[in-house]
Write a protein that holds these residues in place. Structure first.
Motif, PDB file in Angstrom:
ATOM      1  N   UNK A 602       0.832  -1.212   0.000  1.00 31.49           N
ATOM      2  CA  UNK A 602       0.000   0.000   0.000  1.00 31.49           C
ATOM      3  C   UNK A 602       0.864   1.258   0.000  1.00 31.49           C
ATOM      4  N   UNK A 603       1.819   1.311   0.898  1.00 31.47           N
ATOM      5  CA  UNK A 603       2.656   2.503   1.018  1.00 31.47           C
ATOM      6  C   UNK A 603       3.488   2.722  -0.241  1.00 31.47           C
ATOM      7  N   UNK A 604       3.941   1.632  -0.845  1.00 28.69           N
ATOM      8  CA  UNK A 604       4.758   1.743  -2.061  1.00 28.69           C
ATOM      9  C   UNK A 604       3.956   2.372  -3.198  1.00 28.69           C
ATOM     10  N   UNK A 605       2.754   1.849  -3.454  1.00 30.40           N
ATOM     11  CA  UNK A 605       1.965   2.346  -4.577  1.00 30.40           C
ATOM     12  C   UNK A 605       1.380   3.730  -4.310  1.00 30.40           C
ATOM     13  N   UNK A 606       1.329   4.109  -3.043  1.00 30.02           N
ATOM     14  CA  UNK A 606       0.840   5.453  -2.704  1.00 30.02           C
ATOM     15  C   UNK A 606       1.979   6.451  -2.530  1.00 30.02           C
ATOM     16  N   UNK A 607       3.221   5.998  -2.774  1.00 32.16           N
ATOM     17  CA  UNK A 607       4.397   6.868  -2.624  1.00 32.16           C
ATOM     18  C   UNK A 607       4.503   7.442  -1.217  1.00 32.16           C
ATOM     19  N   UNK A 608       4.261   6.611  -0.213  1.00 30.13           N
ATOM     20  CA  UNK A 608       4.305   7.067   1.173  1.00 30.13           C
ATOM     21  C   UNK A 608       5.557   6.591   1.911  1.00 30.13           C
ATOM     22  N   UNK A 609       6.415   5.852   1.225  1.00 25.49           N
ATOM     23  CA  UNK A 609       7.620   5.347   1.875  1.00 25.49           C
ATOM     24  C   UNK A 609       8.748   6.363   1.732  1.00 25.49           C
ATOM     25  N   UNK A 610       9.512   6.531   2.777  1.00 24.41           N
ATOM     26  CA  UNK A 610      10.613   7.507   2.747  1.00 24.41           C
ATOM     27  C   UNK A 610      11.876   6.909   2.167  1.00 24.41           C
ATOM     28  N   UNK A 611      11.895   5.589   1.965  1.00 22.14           N
ATOM     29  CA  UNK A 611      13.118   4.908   1.552  1.00 22.14           C
ATOM     30  C   UNK A 611      12.982   4.302   0.155  1.00 22.14           C
ATOM     31  N   UNK A 612      12.265   4.964  -0.738  1.00 19.11           N
ATOM     32  CA  UNK A 612      12.139   4.462  -2.100  1.00 19.11           C
ATOM     33  C   UNK A 612      12.094   5.624  -3.078  1.00 19.11           C
ATOM     34  N   UNK A 613      12.513   5.351  -4.301  1.00 16.00           N
ATOM     35  CA  UNK A 613      12.363   6.339  -5.351  1.00 16.00           C
ATOM     36  C   UNK A 613      10.883   6.450  -5.704  1.00 16.00           C
ATOM     37  N   UNK A 614      10.418   7.651  -6.021  1.00  9.51           N
ATOM     38  CA  UNK A 614       8.992   7.818  -6.345  1.00  9.51           C
ATOM     39  C   UNK A 614       8.595   6.987  -7.569  1.00  9.51           C
ATOM     40  N   UNK A 615       7.368   6.530  -7.572  1.00 16.28           N
ATOM     41  CA  UNK A 615       6.812   5.858  -8.741  1.00 16.28           C
ATOM     42  C   UNK A 615       5.631   6.671  -9.243  1.00 16.28           C
ATOM     43  N   UNK A 616       5.315   6.506 -10.511  1.00 21.01           N
ATOM     44  CA  UNK A 616       4.147   7.196 -11.072  1.00 21.01           C
ATOM     45  C   UNK A 616       3.028   6.163 -11.198  1.00 21.01           C
ATOM     46  N   UNK A 617       2.314   5.968 -10.101  1.00 18.37           N
ATOM     47  CA  UNK A 617       1.212   5.006 -10.092  1.00 18.37           C
ATOM     48  C   UNK A 617       0.118   5.531 -11.018  1.00 18.37           C
ATOM     49  N   UNK A 618      -0.250   4.768 -12.052  1.00 13.84           N
ATOM     50  CA  UNK A 618      -1.121   5.312 -13.092  1.00 13.84           C
ATOM     51  C   UNK A 618      -2.606   5.267 -12.766  1.00 13.84           C
ATOM     52  N   UNK A 619      -2.940   4.936 -11.547  1.00 16.09           N
ATOM     53  CA  UNK A 619      -4.334   4.847 -11.124  1.00 16.09           C
ATOM     54  C   UNK A 619      -4.534   5.734  -9.904  1.00 16.09           C
ATOM     55  N   UNK A 620      -5.743   5.741  -9.394  1.00 21.34           N
ATOM     56  CA  UNK A 620      -6.049   6.395  -8.132  1.00 21.34           C
ATOM     57  C   UNK A 620      -5.710   5.391  -7.038  1.00 21.34           C
ATOM     58  N   UNK A 621      -4.707   5.685  -6.191  1.00 11.63           N
ATOM     59  CA  UNK A 621      -4.278   4.665  -5.237  1.00 11.63           C
ATOM     60  C   UNK A 621      -5.333   4.395  -4.163  1.00 11.63           C
ATOM     61  N   UNK A 622      -6.382   5.172  -4.117  1.00 14.67           N
ATOM     62  CA  UNK A 622      -7.488   4.879  -3.218  1.00 14.67           C
ATOM     63  C   UNK A 622      -8.490   3.900  -3.804  1.00 14.67           C
ATOM     64  N   UNK A 623      -8.310   3.543  -5.081  1.00 15.39           N
ATOM     65  CA  UNK A 623      -9.209   2.587  -5.724  1.00 15.39           C
ATOM     66  C   UNK A 623      -8.721   1.174  -5.431  1.00 15.39           C
ATOM     67  N   UNK A 624      -9.230   0.582  -4.372  1.00 13.47           N
ATOM     68  CA  UNK A 624      -8.782  -0.753  -3.934  1.00 13.47           C
ATOM     69  C   UNK A 624      -8.968  -1.800  -5.017  1.00 13.47           C
ATOM     70  N   UNK A 625      -9.917  -1.586  -5.923  1.00 11.82           N
ATOM     71  CA  UNK A 625     -10.226  -2.580  -6.950  1.00 11.82           C
ATOM     72  C   UNK A 625      -9.116  -2.716  -7.975  1.00 11.82           C
ATOM     73  N   UNK A 626      -8.150  -1.812  -7.980  1.00 10.69           N
ATOM     74  CA  UNK A 626      -7.018  -1.948  -8.888  1.00 10.69           C
ATOM     75  C   UNK A 626      -6.272  -3.249  -8.602  1.00 10.69           C
ATOM     76  N   UNK A 627      -6.147  -3.586  -7.330  1.00  8.93           N
ATOM     77  CA  UNK A 627      -5.379  -4.772  -6.938  1.00  8.93           C
ATOM     78  C   UNK A 627      -6.252  -5.866  -6.318  1.00  8.93           C
ATOM     79  N   UNK A 628      -7.351  -5.480  -5.690  1.00 15.76           N
ATOM     80  CA  UNK A 628      -8.180  -6.453  -4.973  1.00 15.76           C
ATOM     81  C   UNK A 628      -9.431  -6.803  -5.764  1.00 15.76           C
ATOM     82  N   UNK A 629      -9.713  -8.101  -5.861  1.00 14.26           N
ATOM     83  CA  UNK A 629     -10.963  -8.544  -6.473  1.00 14.26           C
ATOM     84  C   UNK A 629     -12.109  -8.365  -5.479  1.00 14.26           C
ATOM     85  N   UNK A 630     -13.308  -8.282  -6.014  1.00  7.71           N
ATOM     86  CA  UNK A 630     -14.488  -8.157  -5.164  1.00  7.71           C
ATOM     87  C   UNK A 630     -14.554  -9.361  -4.221  1.00  7.71           C
TER      88      UNK A 630
END
Length: 718
Positions: A602-630
């Protein structure tokens, strides 16, 4: 018969009136009145839908008829008069065949073009020598509602101001009207300034007959939903969701984009082509810069592409549900090819660069292929070979075969390979294998908190039990309860050859892939008593959803360097064996930097980690359905889970209960959130040892399907 009336008095008056009228009648029926218009105003609609039904060209005049409805199919009746229609843009282009050696895809030529000079003040430093005059295609937008005729309920006609017989000439462009060529009209319409009332539509037709052309007579190449939206968001109305919505929030459909992003279009300030193929390739390579409206610089150098750049199929999807010309990407075109293979934007220079680089080692038909031939399919032979290896080879723990006694572990593995005509060997004897390792995790219900162990199968010589089944014995420090549910999973890497498209003894291939195939093993649940019905670890993320963006190659010829070299490839349970709450040493980090899988991802895809290079997550990271099935957000099976320990910069050693740790991975340790968690039985930034497993009651309100479920309070789009 009982007759019910709302008012007896009203009924008597009505009867008396009818009698008077009857007495004065001349004996003839009156004419039928005009039917009232049935439908809604745009103001009453939450969403708009449009469909172009016909297009015609008569003496150069273009007329387009279309219907406009709300989401339920009810006619919208006031498009021509509604004052809050803030954008109507109509486009017209023709599809011109392209000549050359081998098949070349036809290209769109827009009839509406501008000659644009660079604005000196907007030229970025270092681009002074590249700035220059460019053609830029566009739309007809000044006429808007004045050009719209209301035909009937929900049916309209737009008549272009542009006459195709009077299109201004531009040097180097053939803008003559030819009614024997496929033409495309596009429509962009928006009302009330909202993406919910935004329409992109197109219609491909033959002016000589007025008929819509068949799919194989036009050029589509991609479907937005099938290709781009595998990774990108279509949550167009959310204010901070990353989205594919351009040009003032008016354009999103690929067919409409093609009309302006043509092979001859460019950016005057940088000289960068805005050709669709060139631009999209360069953006995903993080190697594109151009100047947009008002001098705004669009710099895509920080884009992080999460798949194999060499595998065109990451975006170019073929198959029964794809456009019929989806194969066109295999046929070379100077700008599209040059976007990766050349530093030039000049087609002639790109041709020279390609010949200088490849002509001595590559057959001409590799690029100059005839229609229907593979052409640039060599770009994904690497990936096809890996797919073949993955489809044919498997290595699986035999359920019930695991035993532990006096510091030794024994287990059986079933190997299979449908590509072989000889019996499958164990990994230590199979020269195609560069990695074969089994990972054991004990304690399925507590994220393997009872211990994990990796066993290198390449370094062990097993004994054959039966055809394809081998028995291994190795030392272990695991002392798990014999009734405790555990998991075993095997990851494999196999060298593959791009000529034979099969697995190959490493170092012997005629055109061996730079990287091996990564073969994901099945998760096998077991216990030391040999039960075949033990509970598997909960599955809350699917390999298939991860593969939407990351594909299933994990490491490719070019592109991302996947974490751990792709050695750990089953995201449904294998990664969690190490990335668990109690992993030794991980508690020294802040909660958002913890390796606990649910926190890390979660923190990685939301760019919330202080110890990683930023990523450009191409979705809304609040949209749980990007990774989680119903159904995966019900928060079941967390009662036995222990807290995730971490270290707060001020408070020191603290811990977070299971659901709380997931929430703060994105939301952070806000005082209001911490207070809410604590008041509902959870722990957040609390002294270690505070949390009692099972006391966290967050699921009561926030589990999937509940009134305030995570699928309700987040912008989830199942």
């Amino acid at each position: 018969m009982e007759i019910k009336t709302r008012s007896s008095k009203f009924s008597l008056i009505a009867l008396a009136s009818a009698a008077l009228l009857f007495g004065c009648s001349d004996g003839n029926d009156g004419e039928d009145g005009k039917d009232g218009e049935v439908g809604f105003s745009i103001a009453q609609a939450n969403e708009l839908k449009a469909s172009i039904s016909s297009a015609s060209v008569t003496e150069g005049v273009i007329a387009v008829e279309f219907t406009l409805e709300n989401a339920n199919g009810v006619a919208i009746t006031d498009l021509d008069t509604y004052q809050a229609v803030d954008w109507i843009g109509m486009g017209i282009a023709k599809l011109i065949p392209t000549e050359g050696k081998g098949y070349k895809t036809p290209q769109w030529v827009n009839y509406i073009n501008s000659t644009v000079e660079p604005v000196a003040a907007n030229v970025p430093p270092g681009y002074e020598d590249k700035a220059g005059t460019q053609f830029q295609p566009g739309l007809e937008s000044s006429c808007a509602q004045e050009c719209i005729e209301n035909l009937s309920s929900g049916m309209y006609r737009y008549t272009f101001q542009l006459n195709l017989n009077d299109v201004p000439e531009l040097e180097g462009l053939d803008l003559t009207f030819d009614d024997s060529l496929t033409h495309r009209v596009t429509m962009e319409l928006r009302a009330d300034g909202t993406a919910n009332k935004l329409i992109n539509a197109h219609y491909d037709f033959l002016p000589s007959s007025g008929e819509m052309v068949a799919a194989d007579a036009t050029r589509t190449v991609e479907f937005l939903e099938q290709s781009c939206l595998r990774c990108h968001s279509d949550d167009y109305d959310h204010p901070w969701a990353s989205k594919l919505l351009f040009h003032g929030g008016r354009r999103f459909d690929i067919a409409n984009c093609q009309m302006c992003h043509t092979s001859y279009a460019g950016d005057p300030e940088t000289g960068a082509p805005i050709d669709m193929g060139y631009m999209v390739h360069k953006i995903h390579k993080s190697d594109y810069l151009m100047v947009g409206y008002g001098g705004s610089i669009h710099d895509y150098s920080e884009v992080t592409f999460p798949a194999d750049m060499y595998d065109c199929r990451a975006c170019h999807q073929e198959g029964d549900t794809s456009p019929v010309d989806a194969f066109n990407f295999k046929h070379h075109r100077a700008l599209a090819c040059g976007s990766c293979h050349s530093d030039s934007t000049d087609p002639e220079q790109i041709k020279t660069d390609m010949h200088d680089r490849y002509i001595e080692t590559t057959d001409c038909s590799t690029c100059h292929a005839e229609k229907g031939e593979p052409g640039a399919a060599h770009h994904f032979t690497d990936a096809v070979a890996k797919d073949n290896a993955k489809d044919s080879y498997s290595a699986t723990l035999v359920p019930g075969s695991v035993s532990v006694a006096t510091g030794m572990m024994t287990f059986d593995v079933q190997f299979a390979d449908s590509s072989l005509t000889t019996p499958v060997m164990s990994p230590d004897a199979d020269k195609r294998i560069t990695l074969s390792a089994i990972y054991f995790g004990f304690g399925n219900d507590i994220d393997f908190g009872s211990g994990t162990q990796k066993v290198d199968l390449l370094g062990l010589t097993p004994t054959a039990v039966s055809d394809g089944i081998y028995r291994y014995t190795t030392s272990t420090s695991i002392t798990a309860d014999t009734n405790q549910a555990a998991t075993g999973v095997i990851s494999t890497k196999m060298c593959v050859d791009r000529d034979t498209l099969m697995g190959v003894a490493c170092g012997t291939g005629t055109d061996e892939s730079n990287n091996p195939a990564v073969i994901t093993g099945d998760l096998v649940a077991f216990n030391l008593n040999g039960d075949d019905s033990v509970m598997a670890r909960r599955v809350v993320v699917s390999n298939d959803t991860c593969a939407n963006c990351h594909d299933e190659k994990f490491i490719g010829k070019f592109g991302i360097g996947f974490k751990h070299g792709g050695s750990y490839s089953n995201f449904e349970g294998e990664c969690q064996m190490c990335h668990n709450p109690t992993r030794s040493g991980a508690d020294s980090k802040s909660i958002q930097d913890h390796i606990d899988f649910k926190v890390r991802i979660h923190a990685h895809h939301a760019n919330k980690r202080s110890m990683q290079d930023p990523i450009t997550f191409p979705e809304h990271y609040g949209n749980c359905a990007v990774c989680h099935d119903k159904g995966q957000l019900k928060m079941d099976g967390l009662g036995a889970m222990v807290a995730t320990p971490s270290t707060d910069a001020v408070l020191g050693m603290v811990e977070f209960s299971p659901i709380a740790s997931t929430c703060v991975s994105c939301h952070g340790t806000k005082d209001s959130l911490i207070s809410h968690i604590r008041s509902n039985g959870g722990a957040a930034n609390d002294t270690r040892g505070t949390y009692v497993p099972g006391s966290e009651s967050c699921a009561t309100c926030h589990a999937e399907g509940k009134t305030n479920g995570v699928d309700s309070v987040h912008p989830v789009e199942w």
